[in-house]
Scaffold this active site. Structure first.
Site, PDB file in Angstrom:
ATOM      1  N   HIS A 140       1.002  -1.275  -0.247  1.00 16.73           N
ATOM      2  CA  HIS A 140       0.077  -0.076  -0.026  1.00 16.73           C
ATOM      3  C   HIS A 140       0.942   1.051   0.140  1.00 16.73           C
ATOM      4  O   HIS A 140       0.446   2.215  -0.716  1.00 16.73           O
ATOM      5  CB  HIS A 140      -0.827   0.047   1.238  1.00 16.73           C
ATOM      6  N   LYS A 163     -16.621  -7.264  10.207  1.00 15.32           N
ATOM      7  CA  LYS A 163     -17.230  -7.290  11.162  1.00 15.32           C
ATOM      8  C   LYS A 163     -16.146  -6.940  12.474  1.00 15.32           C
ATOM      9  O   LYS A 163     -16.306  -6.503  13.440  1.00 15.32           O
ATOM     10  CB  LYS A 163     -18.017  -8.524  11.514  1.00 15.32           C
ATOM     11  N   ARG A 201      -1.890  -6.574  -8.074  1.00 17.96           N
ATOM     12  CA  ARG A 201      -0.744  -7.270  -7.770  1.00 17.96           C
ATOM     13  C   ARG A 201      -0.543  -8.393  -8.758  1.00 17.96           C
ATOM     14  O   ARG A 201       0.595  -8.433  -9.346  1.00 17.96           O
ATOM     15  CB  ARG A 201      -0.659  -7.649  -6.556  1.00 17.96           C
ATOM     16  N   SER A 250      -2.878  -7.919   3.251  1.00 22.32           N
ATOM     17  CA  SER A 250      -3.155  -7.645   4.623  1.00 22.32           C
ATOM     18  C   SER A 250      -3.486  -8.862   5.321  1.00 22.32           C
ATOM     19  O   SER A 250      -3.083  -9.278   6.371  1.00 22.32           O
ATOM     20  CB  SER A 250      -4.257  -6.599   4.883  1.00 22.32           C
TER      21      SER A 250
END
Ligand code: PNS
Length: 163
Positions: free
Chosen positions: A17, A41, A90, A128
Site C-alpha cells: 500500500h 465485522k 498485484r 493484509s
C-alpha cells in the site's frame, strides 16, 4: 488540483500500500487514503488505529491525507470533489474483482476514472490478510509492513490471552 482517492480496508497498511501511495503522489497533487468503515465485522485494527498508522507513516507528507468513508465509494469520491480512484493491481488474480468494481463504479458515476497501479515487484504477493495470518502463526513480517505496523502487531499478540 488533481485529487485521487485510494480506498481500501488497510487492515493493516502494508508496504505494498505504501508503495502505491508513494507512486500515486508522483501522478496526483494529493492522494486521500480512504479507509472503509465496517468493512469487516471484526477487523484486527480499529478504525482509529488504521488512521493513526497511515498518519504516522506519511507524517511530513502534506500530499497524503487519510480519511474514512461509509457507503458507496463513488459518493465519497464525489463529495471530495475528486474524479480518480486509485487501486493497486498485484497479480492476474486481482484483476477480475477489480475489473468488476471499476466497471460498476463507472456505471454509477461515468466521470470517475479508476487508475490501476502496480506495486514494486517485491510486494506483489503481500496482502493484509496474509500478513495477519503469518504474524499470528509466528512468522516474520519485517520488511513487508511499516515498522509501526510490526510493533502494533507484536503488541496485539502480547495482549492476547495465552491459549
Ligand atoms: O482493501 P479492499 O478491501 O480491497 O477495498 C475494497 C473497497 C473498500 C475499495 C470496496 O469494498 C468499496 O469500494 N467499498 C465501498 C462500497 C461500494 O462502493 N461498493 C461498490 C463497489 S463497486
Amino acid at each position: 488540483m488533481k485529487l485521487a482517492v485510494y480506498p481500501g480496508s488497510f487492515d493493516p497498511l502494508t508496504n505494498g500500500h505504501v508503495d502505491i501511495i508513494e507512486r500515486g503522489t508522483r501522478l496526483f497533487d494529493k492522494i486521500v487514503v480512504a479507509i472503509l468503515v465496517n468493512v469487516e465485522k471484526s477487523p484486527l485494527f480499529s478504525m482509529q488505529e488504521r488512521v493513526e498508522i497511515v498518519r504516522e507513516v506519511f507524517k511530513g507528507h502534506p500530499n497524503v491525507e487519510v480519511d474514512t468513508f461509509e457507503g458507496l465509494l463513488v459518493d465519497y469520491v464525489a463529495a471530495r470533489k475528486a474524479d480518480v480512484i486509485v487501486r493497486g493491481l498485484r497479480a492476474l488474480s486481482d484483476f477480475e474483482a477489480e475489473f468488476q468494481m471499476a466497471l460498476m463504479n463507472r456505471r454509477l458515476s461515468p466521470h470517475i476514472e479508476t487508475v490501476f497501479m502496480m506495486p514494486a515487484e517485491q510486494y506483489t504477493y503481500i496482502s493484509s490478510r496474509l500478513i495477519k495470518e503469518v504474524f499470528a502463526l509466528g512468522g516474520r513480517v519485517s520488511g513487508l509492513v511499516p515498522d509501526t505496523v510490526e510493533t502494533r502487531l507484536r503488541e496485539k499478540l502480547a495482549a492476547q490471552p495465552a491459549r
